[in-house]
Design a protein around this motif. Structure first.
Motif, PDB file in Angstrom:
ATOM      1  N   ARG A  76       0.831  -1.208   0.000  1.00  0.00           N
ATOM      2  CA  ARG A  76       0.000   0.000   0.000  1.00  0.00           C
ATOM      3  C   ARG A  76       0.867   1.261   0.000  1.00  0.00           C
ATOM      4  NH1 ARG A  76      -4.410  -1.599   3.302  1.00  0.00           N
ATOM      5  NH2 ARG A  76      -5.446  -2.240   1.389  1.00  0.00           N
ATOM      6  N   LEU A 105      -8.569 -10.224   0.190  1.00  0.00           N
ATOM      7  CA  LEU A 105      -9.415  -9.053   0.425  1.00  0.00           C
ATOM      8  C   LEU A 105      -9.643  -8.835   1.916  1.00  0.00           C
ATOM      9  CD1 LEU A 105     -12.254  -9.354  -2.254  1.00  0.00           C
ATOM     10  CD2 LEU A 105     -10.421  -7.655  -2.193  1.00  0.00           C
ATOM     11  N   ASP A 106      -9.733  -7.579   2.308  1.00  0.00           N
ATOM     12  CA  ASP A 106     -10.162  -7.247   3.667  1.00  0.00           C
ATOM     13  C   ASP A 106     -11.525  -7.882   3.926  1.00  0.00           C
ATOM     14  OD1 ASP A 106     -11.655  -5.374   5.669  1.00  0.00           O
ATOM     15  OD2 ASP A 106      -9.544  -4.853   5.886  1.00  0.00           O
ATOM     16  N   VAL A 139     -14.088  -6.821   5.176  1.00  0.00           N
ATOM     17  CA  VAL A 139     -15.208  -5.947   4.815  1.00  0.00           C
ATOM     18  C   VAL A 139     -15.542  -6.080   3.333  1.00  0.00           C
ATOM     19  CG1 VAL A 139     -15.955  -3.536   4.637  1.00  0.00           C
ATOM     20  CG2 VAL A 139     -14.737  -4.323   6.675  1.00  0.00           C
ATOM     21  N   HIS A 140     -14.515  -6.295   2.510  1.00  0.00           N
ATOM     22  CA  HIS A 140     -14.703  -6.384   1.059  1.00  0.00           C
ATOM     23  C   HIS A 140     -14.985  -7.815   0.603  1.00  0.00           C
ATOM     24  CE1 HIS A 140     -13.170  -2.258  -0.104  1.00  0.00           C
ATOM     25  NE2 HIS A 140     -12.837  -2.331   1.173  1.00  0.00           N
ATOM     26  N   MET A 173      -6.539  -6.349   1.212  1.00  0.00           N
ATOM     27  CA  MET A 173      -6.721  -5.468   0.062  1.00  0.00           C
ATOM     28  C   MET A 173      -8.140  -4.935   0.009  1.00  0.00           C
ATOM     29  SD  MET A 173      -4.921  -7.072  -3.320  1.00  0.00           S
ATOM     30  CE  MET A 173      -3.164  -7.453  -3.368  1.00  0.00           C
ATOM     31  N   TYR A 174      -8.266  -3.765  -0.579  1.00  0.00           N
ATOM     32  CA  TYR A 174      -9.572  -3.264  -0.962  1.00  0.00           C
ATOM     33  C   TYR A 174      -9.914  -3.865  -2.326  1.00  0.00           C
ATOM     34  CZ  TYR A 174      -8.154   0.237   2.498  1.00  0.00           C
ATOM     35  OH  TYR A 174      -7.696   0.866   3.626  1.00  0.00           O
ATOM     36  N   SER A 175     -11.182  -3.955  -2.629  1.00  0.00           N
ATOM     37  CA  SER A 175     -11.582  -4.608  -3.876  1.00  0.00           C
ATOM     38  C   SER A 175     -10.969  -3.917  -5.093  1.00  0.00           C
ATOM     39  CB  SER A 175     -13.110  -4.653  -3.989  1.00  0.00           C
ATOM     40  OG  SER A 175     -13.665  -3.368  -3.883  1.00  0.00           O
ATOM     41  N   GLU A 176     -10.928  -2.578  -5.082  1.00  0.00           N
ATOM     42  CA  GLU A 176     -10.375  -1.882  -6.252  1.00  0.00           C
ATOM     43  C   GLU A 176      -8.886  -2.144  -6.422  1.00  0.00           C
ATOM     44  OE1 GLU A 176     -10.949   1.364  -3.003  1.00  0.00           O
ATOM     45  OE2 GLU A 176     -11.926  -0.483  -3.670  1.00  0.00           O
ATOM     46  N   GLU A 177      -8.167  -2.412  -5.318  1.00  0.00           N
ATOM     47  CA  GLU A 177      -6.749  -2.766  -5.407  1.00  0.00           C
ATOM     48  C   GLU A 177      -6.580  -4.136  -6.055  1.00  0.00           C
ATOM     49  OE1 GLU A 177      -4.688  -0.491  -1.631  1.00  0.00           O
ATOM     50  OE2 GLU A 177      -5.885  -2.268  -1.211  1.00  0.00           O
ATOM     51  N   LYS A 201     -21.920 -10.099  -1.994  1.00  0.00           N
ATOM     52  CA  LYS A 201     -20.786  -9.174  -2.044  1.00  0.00           C
ATOM     53  C   LYS A 201     -19.504  -9.869  -2.523  1.00  0.00           C
ATOM     54  CE  LYS A 201     -20.359  -6.381   1.456  1.00  0.00           C
ATOM     55  NZ  LYS A 201     -20.056  -5.810   2.790  1.00  0.00           N
ATOM     56  N   SER A 202     -19.162 -10.991  -1.917  1.00  0.00           N
ATOM     57  CA  SER A 202     -17.900 -11.653  -2.224  1.00  0.00           C
ATOM     58  C   SER A 202     -17.930 -12.340  -3.580  1.00  0.00           C
ATOM     59  CB  SER A 202     -17.562 -12.677  -1.140  1.00  0.00           C
ATOM     60  OG  SER A 202     -17.532 -12.081   0.128  1.00  0.00           O
TER      61      SER A 202
END
Length: 327
Positions: free
Chosen positions: A226, A257-258, A260-261, A273-277, A308-309
């Protein structure tokens, strides 16, 4: 003739195409299925393979249901990528179905997975295999199948993962925590040709880091990635591999992925990671001409929040194919 290879079953979900459009399709209208006759493989660019195995997972997991869950979610996506102004419908993609599973015999199923990769590389070696897992144990067998079909090739691994996956198969058997170690100890892949990006937090024992260091594995923690930027880290890993290997195999563990994502990963954690990453990372990998195969593993639809996933996994697949279109 048996379907199209004897170790495969048709997918449970086969979408009917109800349009004559050639572009700007829904994904479920775009991806073709095998009919009654053997396809003319020359027509296709990408082959999708479901590998619904999760009995070999350390964590309780229904990742075996992920290939069908992803197929179900295809209807929520179009082939046109607005961000890149690319329509994936220019690619010809066919879904081969799923590797047959034995009810109890993991070793037998692993053999089937390896043979499926050999079959794909024998009968349509120009296509890019994209495998939908299943747990991470499948990666060892898919890569071993590639090596069996291409014994003179040197293989590199680009691994997006929260974990090293270097646990000892002598202790666990061929479980999902062991695939990279299996590949190194079988001399299928040299440790120095493994690049793992996304490790973080409190989820890897120090002994695994020690093994990674001794094996010469390259790894970049999530914190480091990051700070440097995901794109530069991926590009650097690909640059280091491209002059040393013939083929780069991309393995994407959705637990990178985190939580949350990606809450549906059996080993989902905070700090990932965030999804966009992730989407950016796989698109960059998809652009590289030596990245010749990909898998998406470790996603349990039963643990998902909404979809979501599963939708993140489909977006990951399509982001990779966007990169492939840009070659």
């Amino acid at each position: 003739m048996r379907y199209p290879y004897p170790m495969l079953d048709k997918p449970n979900r086969i979408w009917s195409r109800q349009t004559d459009q050639k572009e700007d399709l829904k994904v479920h209208e775009w991806i073709e299925n095998v009919g009654e006759s053997v396809p003319d493989w020359r027509d296709y660019d990408v082959t999708i393979l479901g590998v619904p195995l999760s009995k070999s997972s350390i964590s309780t997991s229904a990742a075996s249901e992920n290939p069908e869950a992803m197929r179900e979610a295809w209807k929520s996506f179009g082939t046109y990528n607005l961000d890149e102004d690319i329509d994936l419908a220019q690619l010809k993609v066919i879904d081969l179905g799923n590797v047959k599973q034995h009810v109890t015999d993991i070793e037998y199923t692993h053999k089937q997975i390896q043979e499926a990769m050999v079959a794909m590389r024998t009968h349509h070696p120009h296509t890019l295999p994209l495998s939908l897992g299943g747990d991470h144990s499948i990666t060892a067998k898919l890569v071993e199948g590639w090596k069996q079909a291409h014994p003179n090739e040197t293989i590199g691994i680009l691994q997006l993962d929260t974990h090293f996956d270097l646990r000892d198969p002598n202790t666990l058997g061929p479980a999902n925590g062991t695939p990279i170690r299996q590949l190194i100890e079988s001399e299928t892949v040299q440790g120095e040709y493994v690049h793992n990006i996304g490790l973080h937090g409190f989820f890897n024992a120090k002994e695994l880091k020690t093994y990674a260091d001794e094996a010469g594995i390259h790894y970049t923690t999530m914190k480091q990635a990051r700070k440097r930027g995901i794109s530069s880290v991926i590009e650097e890993a690909l640059a280091q591999l491209e002059d040393k290997v013939d083929t780069i195999y991309l393995t994407t563990d959705m637990d990178v992925l985190d939580i949350v994502h990606g809450p549906a990963a059996p080993a989902a954690t905070p700090g990932g990671m965030y999804s966009e990453e992730l989407f950016e990372a796989v698109q960059i990998a998809g652009e590289h001409p030596k990245v010749k195969a990909m898998d998406i593993v470790c996603l349990d639809p039963r643990k998902d929040v909404g979809t979501k996933s599963v939708k993140a996994a489909v977006h990951t697949m399509l982001s990779f194919l966007t990169g492939y279109c840009r070659r």
